[in-house]
Design a protein around this motif. Structure first.
Motif, short mmCIF file in Angstrom:
data_model
loop_
_atom_site.label_atom_id
_atom_site.label_comp_id
_atom_site.label_asym_id
_atom_site.label_seq_id
_atom_site.Cartn_x
_atom_site.Cartn_y
_atom_site.Cartn_z
N MET A 31 59.17 -10.64 25.28
CA MET A 31 58.61 -10.76 23.94
C MET A 31 59.75 -10.58 22.94
O MET A 31 60.44 -9.57 22.97
CB MET A 31 57.52 -9.72 23.74
CG MET A 31 56.32 -9.96 24.64
SD MET A 31 55.17 -8.58 24.66
CE MET A 31 55.99 -7.49 25.81
N GLU A 33 61.23 -11.22 18.80
CA GLU A 33 60.88 -11.40 17.39
C GLU A 33 62.04 -12.11 16.70
O GLU A 33 63.19 -11.70 16.83
CB GLU A 33 60.62 -10.05 16.74
CG GLU A 33 60.07 -10.15 15.34
CD GLU A 33 59.69 -8.81 14.77
OE1 GLU A 33 59.96 -8.58 13.58
OE2 GLU A 33 59.12 -7.98 15.52
N ASP A 34 61.73 -13.20 15.97
CA ASP A 34 62.79 -13.93 15.29
C ASP A 34 63.09 -13.31 13.92
O ASP A 34 62.48 -12.31 13.51
CB ASP A 34 62.46 -15.43 15.18
CG ASP A 34 61.27 -15.75 14.29
OD1 ASP A 34 60.90 -14.90 13.45
OD2 ASP A 34 60.72 -16.86 14.44
N ILE A 38 58.36 -13.36 13.35
CA ILE A 38 57.38 -14.05 14.20
C ILE A 38 57.70 -13.73 15.66
O ILE A 38 58.84 -13.84 16.10
CB ILE A 38 57.39 -15.56 13.96
CG1 ILE A 38 57.00 -15.85 12.50
CG2 ILE A 38 56.47 -16.29 14.93
CD1 ILE A 38 57.17 -17.29 12.08
N THR A 39 56.67 -13.32 16.41
CA THR A 39 56.85 -12.96 17.81
C THR A 39 56.70 -14.19 18.70
O THR A 39 55.78 -14.99 18.51
CB THR A 39 55.82 -11.89 18.22
OG1 THR A 39 55.96 -10.77 17.36
CG2 THR A 39 56.01 -11.45 19.65
N HIS A 40 57.60 -14.32 19.67
CA HIS A 40 57.58 -15.41 20.63
C HIS A 40 57.59 -14.81 22.04
O HIS A 40 58.05 -13.69 22.23
CB HIS A 40 58.82 -16.30 20.46
CG HIS A 40 58.95 -16.87 19.09
ND1 HIS A 40 58.39 -18.08 18.74
CD2 HIS A 40 59.56 -16.40 17.98
CE1 HIS A 40 58.66 -18.34 17.48
NE2 HIS A 40 59.37 -17.32 16.99
N THR A 41 57.07 -15.56 23.00
CA THR A 41 57.11 -15.11 24.40
C THR A 41 57.93 -16.08 25.23
O THR A 41 57.99 -17.28 24.95
CB THR A 41 55.70 -15.01 25.00
OG1 THR A 41 55.08 -16.29 24.93
CG2 THR A 41 54.86 -13.98 24.28
N ARG A 42 58.55 -15.54 26.26
CA ARG A 42 59.28 -16.36 27.22
C ARG A 42 58.77 -16.00 28.62
O ARG A 42 58.53 -14.83 28.91
CB ARG A 42 60.79 -16.06 27.13
CG ARG A 42 61.61 -16.96 28.04
CD ARG A 42 63.09 -16.65 27.97
NE ARG A 42 63.57 -16.75 26.59
CZ ARG A 42 64.49 -15.96 26.08
NH1 ARG A 42 65.04 -15.01 26.81
NH2 ARG A 42 64.89 -16.10 24.84
#
Length: 83
Positions: A31, A33-34, A38-42
Motif C-alpha cells: 500500500m 501513498e503518492d 492518494i493511496t494505491h495498491t500493488r
C-alpha cells in the motif's frame, strides 16, 4: 478485489495461485501513498463479478481465507479489517 489488513500488512484474499493454510501463505499487498495523498495498491488482483452469484462466490472465497482467531470477547473475531 478483496484485501485483508492484519498486523499492518495487506493480503490478497482472492489470490488463486496459492494453497492457503494460513494468512501468510497469501501474497502481501503493498500500500503506497503518492504525493497527492492518494493511496494505491500493488500486488492486489482484480476479479470481475458479472452477477450477484459471482460476487457472493468471491466473497465466500475471500472470507474463507480471512484470519480468524478467538479472543476473550468473541469466539470468531477477525482482529483485522477487510476492504
Amino acid at each position: 478485489s478483496y484485501m485483508e489488513i492484519y498486523n499492518e500488512s495487506g493480503y490478497d484474499l482472492l489470490d488463486p495461485s496459492h494453497d492457503t493454510k494460513s494468512l501468510e501463505d497469501l501474497p502481501k499487498v503493498a500500500m503506497l501513498e503518492d504525493e497527492n495523498g492518494i493511496t494505491h495498491t500493488r500486488n492486489l488482483g482484480t476479479h470481475p463479478a458479472r452477477s450477484e452469484e459471482d460476487a457472493l462466490n468471491l466473497l465466500f472465497i475471500g472470507d474463507t481465507n480471512r484470519m480468524i482467531a478467538e479472543t476473550p470477547m468473541n469466539l470468531a473475531s477477525s482482529r483485522s479489517h477487510c476492504i
